[in-house]
Write a protein that holds these residues in place. Structure first.
Motif, PDB file in Angstrom:
ATOM      1  N   ASP A 119       0.857  -1.170   0.000  1.00 55.65           N
ATOM      2  CA  ASP A 119       0.000   0.000   0.000  1.00 55.65           C
ATOM      3  C   ASP A 119       0.901   1.229   0.000  1.00 55.65           C
ATOM      4  O   ASP A 119       1.511   1.551   1.009  1.00 55.65           O
ATOM      5  CB  ASP A 119      -0.910  -0.017   1.226  1.00 55.65           C
ATOM      6  N   LEU A 120       0.969   1.892  -1.126  1.00 54.21           N
ATOM      7  CA  LEU A 120       1.833   3.061  -1.258  1.00 54.21           C
ATOM      8  C   LEU A 120       1.118   4.351  -0.889  1.00 54.21           C
ATOM      9  O   LEU A 120       1.736   5.400  -0.873  1.00 54.21           O
ATOM     10  CB  LEU A 120       2.338   3.166  -2.699  1.00 54.21           C
ATOM     11  N   SER A 121      -0.181   4.291  -0.613  1.00 56.95           N
ATOM     12  CA  SER A 121      -0.942   5.510  -0.382  1.00 56.95           C
ATOM     13  C   SER A 121      -0.464   6.284   0.851  1.00 56.95           C
ATOM     14  O   SER A 121      -0.678   7.483   0.938  1.00 56.95           O
ATOM     15  CB  SER A 121      -2.437   5.204  -0.278  1.00 56.95           C
ATOM     16  N   ALA A 122       0.184   5.628   1.802  1.00 55.69           N
ATOM     17  CA  ALA A 122       0.696   6.315   2.986  1.00 55.69           C
ATOM     18  C   ALA A 122       2.070   6.941   2.748  1.00 55.69           C
ATOM     19  O   ALA A 122       2.524   7.750   3.548  1.00 55.69           O
ATOM     20  CB  ALA A 122       0.777   5.346   4.161  1.00 55.69           C
ATOM     21  N   ALA A 123       2.722   6.583   1.656  1.00 56.26           N
ATOM     22  CA  ALA A 123       4.056   7.121   1.370  1.00 56.26           C
ATOM     23  C   ALA A 123       3.973   8.590   0.978  1.00 56.26           C
ATOM     24  O   ALA A 123       3.050   9.005   0.279  1.00 56.26           O
ATOM     25  CB  ALA A 123       4.700   6.325   0.243  1.00 56.26           C
ATOM     26  N   LYS A 124       4.941   9.384   1.420  1.00 62.77           N
ATOM     27  CA  LYS A 124       5.004  10.782   0.984  1.00 62.77           C
ATOM     28  C   LYS A 124       5.652  10.890  -0.389  1.00 62.77           C
ATOM     29  O   LYS A 124       5.239  11.682  -1.218  1.00 62.77           O
ATOM     30  CB  LYS A 124       5.782  11.626   1.990  1.00 62.77           C
ATOM     31  N   TYR A 125       6.699  10.094  -0.621  1.00 58.55           N
ATOM     32  CA  TYR A 125       7.423  10.118  -1.887  1.00 58.55           C
ATOM     33  C   TYR A 125       7.710   8.692  -2.337  1.00 58.55           C
ATOM     34  O   TYR A 125       7.938   7.813  -1.511  1.00 58.55           O
ATOM     35  CB  TYR A 125       8.777  10.838  -1.749  1.00 58.55           C
ATOM     36  N   ILE A 126       7.726   8.505  -3.637  1.00 63.33           N
ATOM     37  CA  ILE A 126       8.193   7.245  -4.193  1.00 63.33           C
ATOM     38  C   ILE A 126       9.246   7.558  -5.247  1.00 63.33           C
ATOM     39  O   ILE A 126       9.231   8.618  -5.866  1.00 63.33           O
ATOM     40  CB  ILE A 126       7.062   6.395  -4.826  1.00 63.33           C
ATOM     41  N   SER A 127      10.158   6.634  -5.428  1.00 66.86           N
ATOM     42  CA  SER A 127      11.128   6.722  -6.506  1.00 66.86           C
ATOM     43  C   SER A 127      10.510   5.980  -7.679  1.00 66.86           C
ATOM     44  O   SER A 127      10.267   4.778  -7.614  1.00 66.86           O
ATOM     45  CB  SER A 127      12.449   6.068  -6.084  1.00 66.86           C
ATOM     46  N   PHE A 128      10.219   6.723  -8.744  1.00 71.10           N
ATOM     47  CA  PHE A 128       9.587   6.183  -9.938  1.00 71.10           C
ATOM     48  C   PHE A 128      10.689   6.001 -10.976  1.00 71.10           C
ATOM     49  O   PHE A 128      11.308   6.972 -11.402  1.00 71.10           O
ATOM     50  CB  PHE A 128       8.526   7.170 -10.438  1.00 71.10           C
ATOM     51  N   THR A 129      10.964   4.756 -11.362  1.00 68.44           N
ATOM     52  CA  THR A 129      12.078   4.468 -12.256  1.00 68.44           C
ATOM     53  C   THR A 129      11.581   3.979 -13.604  1.00 68.44           C
ATOM     54  O   THR A 129      10.853   2.991 -13.695  1.00 68.44           O
ATOM     55  CB  THR A 129      13.024   3.429 -11.634  1.00 68.44           C
ATOM     56  N   THR A 130      11.997   4.707 -14.640  1.00 65.83           N
ATOM     57  CA  THR A 130      11.670   4.360 -16.019  1.00 65.83           C
ATOM     58  C   THR A 130      12.950   3.953 -16.738  1.00 65.83           C
ATOM     59  O   THR A 130      14.048   4.097 -16.191  1.00 65.83           O
ATOM     60  CB  THR A 130      11.044   5.564 -16.748  1.00 65.83           C
ATOM     61  N   THR A 131      12.797   3.486 -17.976  1.00 66.82           N
ATOM     62  CA  THR A 131      13.950   3.042 -18.748  1.00 66.82           C
ATOM     63  C   THR A 131      14.010   3.784 -20.073  1.00 66.82           C
ATOM     64  O   THR A 131      13.025   3.843 -20.811  1.00 66.82           O
ATOM     65  CB  THR A 131      13.864   1.525 -19.023  1.00 66.82           C
ATOM     66  N   SER A 159      15.557   7.427 -12.352  1.00 67.25           N
ATOM     67  CA  SER A 159      14.684   7.479 -11.173  1.00 67.25           C
ATOM     68  C   SER A 159      14.354   8.916 -10.819  1.00 67.25           C
ATOM     69  O   SER A 159      15.223   9.790 -10.866  1.00 67.25           O
ATOM     70  CB  SER A 159      15.363   6.810  -9.979  1.00 67.25           C
ATOM     71  N   THR A 160      13.097   9.140 -10.454  1.00 63.63           N
ATOM     72  CA  THR A 160      12.629  10.465 -10.084  1.00 63.63           C
ATOM     73  C   THR A 160      11.760  10.353  -8.840  1.00 63.63           C
ATOM     74  O   THR A 160      10.837   9.535  -8.818  1.00 63.63           O
ATOM     75  CB  THR A 160      11.772  11.079 -11.223  1.00 63.63           C
ATOM     76  N   PRO A 161      12.031  11.162  -7.798  1.00 62.21           N
ATOM     77  CA  PRO A 161      11.127  11.144  -6.642  1.00 62.21           C
ATOM     78  C   PRO A 161       9.852  11.916  -6.991  1.00 62.21           C
ATOM     79  O   PRO A 161       9.916  13.009  -7.569  1.00 62.21           O
ATOM     80  CB  PRO A 161      11.926  11.853  -5.552  1.00 62.21           C
ATOM     81  N   VAL A 162       8.696  11.327  -6.681  1.00 60.76           N
ATOM     82  CA  VAL A 162       7.413  11.969  -6.973  1.00 60.76           C
ATOM     83  C   VAL A 162       6.463  11.766  -5.805  1.00 60.76           C
ATOM     84  O   VAL A 162       6.608  10.839  -5.018  1.00 60.76           O
ATOM     85  CB  VAL A 162       6.767  11.418  -8.273  1.00 60.76           C
TER      86      VAL A 162
END
Length: 140
Positions: free
Chosen positions: A14-26, A34-37
Motif C-alpha cells: 500500500d503506497l498511499s501512505a508514502a510521501k514520496y516514491i522513486s519512480f524508475t523508467t527506462t 529514477s525520479t522522486p514523486v
C-alpha cells in the motif's frame, strides 16, 4: 503496516501512505532514470502528476514497465525497502485533472508552495495550464 516498506500482513503493498516514491523508467538505450514523486491512491492503482512534456512521460509511452520504491524527498531509497514492479500509463484530460485534485488534497501546503506558483506563472504568461499525470498498477 510498516512505515517504509508499506507491506501489509497479506504481503500486498500500500503506497498511499508514502510521501514520496522513486519512480524508475527506462530509456531506449536501457539506462534507468529514477525520479522522486508524490503519490496518491487512484482507481485500482496509484498516480502522480507531471508536466505533459516531461522525460518520464516519453519513457512511459515507449516502455510502460517501471519500478517503484518508497523514498525520501531527494529520491534516496532506504536500504531494505522493497522495489516493486509496475505498469504505467500516461493520463491526460479529465483523468489527469482528477489526479491533480487528489494530489492537491493529500499534499495541501506543499502543493500550494511547490506547484501552484508555477501554474499561476504559466497562466499569467498566457500559456495553457495543462495537467499531465501518470497512473500505475503494481504487477502481481
Amino acid at each position: 503496516m510498516r512505515r517504509y516498506g508499506m507491506a501489509t500482513a497479506q504481503g500486498a503493498h500500500d503506497l498511499s501512505a508514502a510521501k514520496y516514491i522513486s519512480f524508475t523508467t527506462t530509456r531506449r538505450n536501457g539506462t534507468k532514470v529514477s525520479t522522486p514523486v508524490w503519490v496518491v491512491a487512484f482507481g485500482d492503482g496509484y498516480a502522480f502528476t507531471t508536466e505533459p512534456e516531461a522525460g518520464k512521460v516519453k519513457r512511459v509511452r515507449n516502455n510502460p514497465a517501471v519500478t517503484i520504491a518508497v523514498c525520501d524527498v531527494r529520491g534516496r531509497v532506504k536500504q531494505g525497502t522493497p522495489v516493486l514492479n509496475a505498469t504505467a500509463t500516461v493520463a491526460t484530460g479529465d483523468t489527469a485533472a482528477a489526479v491533480n485534485d487528489a494530489i492537491r488534497g493529500k499534499y495541501r501546503i506543499a502543493y500550494l508552495l511547490a506547484i501552484a506558483p508555477g501554474m499561476l506563472m504559466r497562466k499569467l504568461r498566457g500559456k495553457p495550464v495543462a495537467h499531465g499525470a501518470i497512473t500505475f498498477t503494481l504487477d502481481a
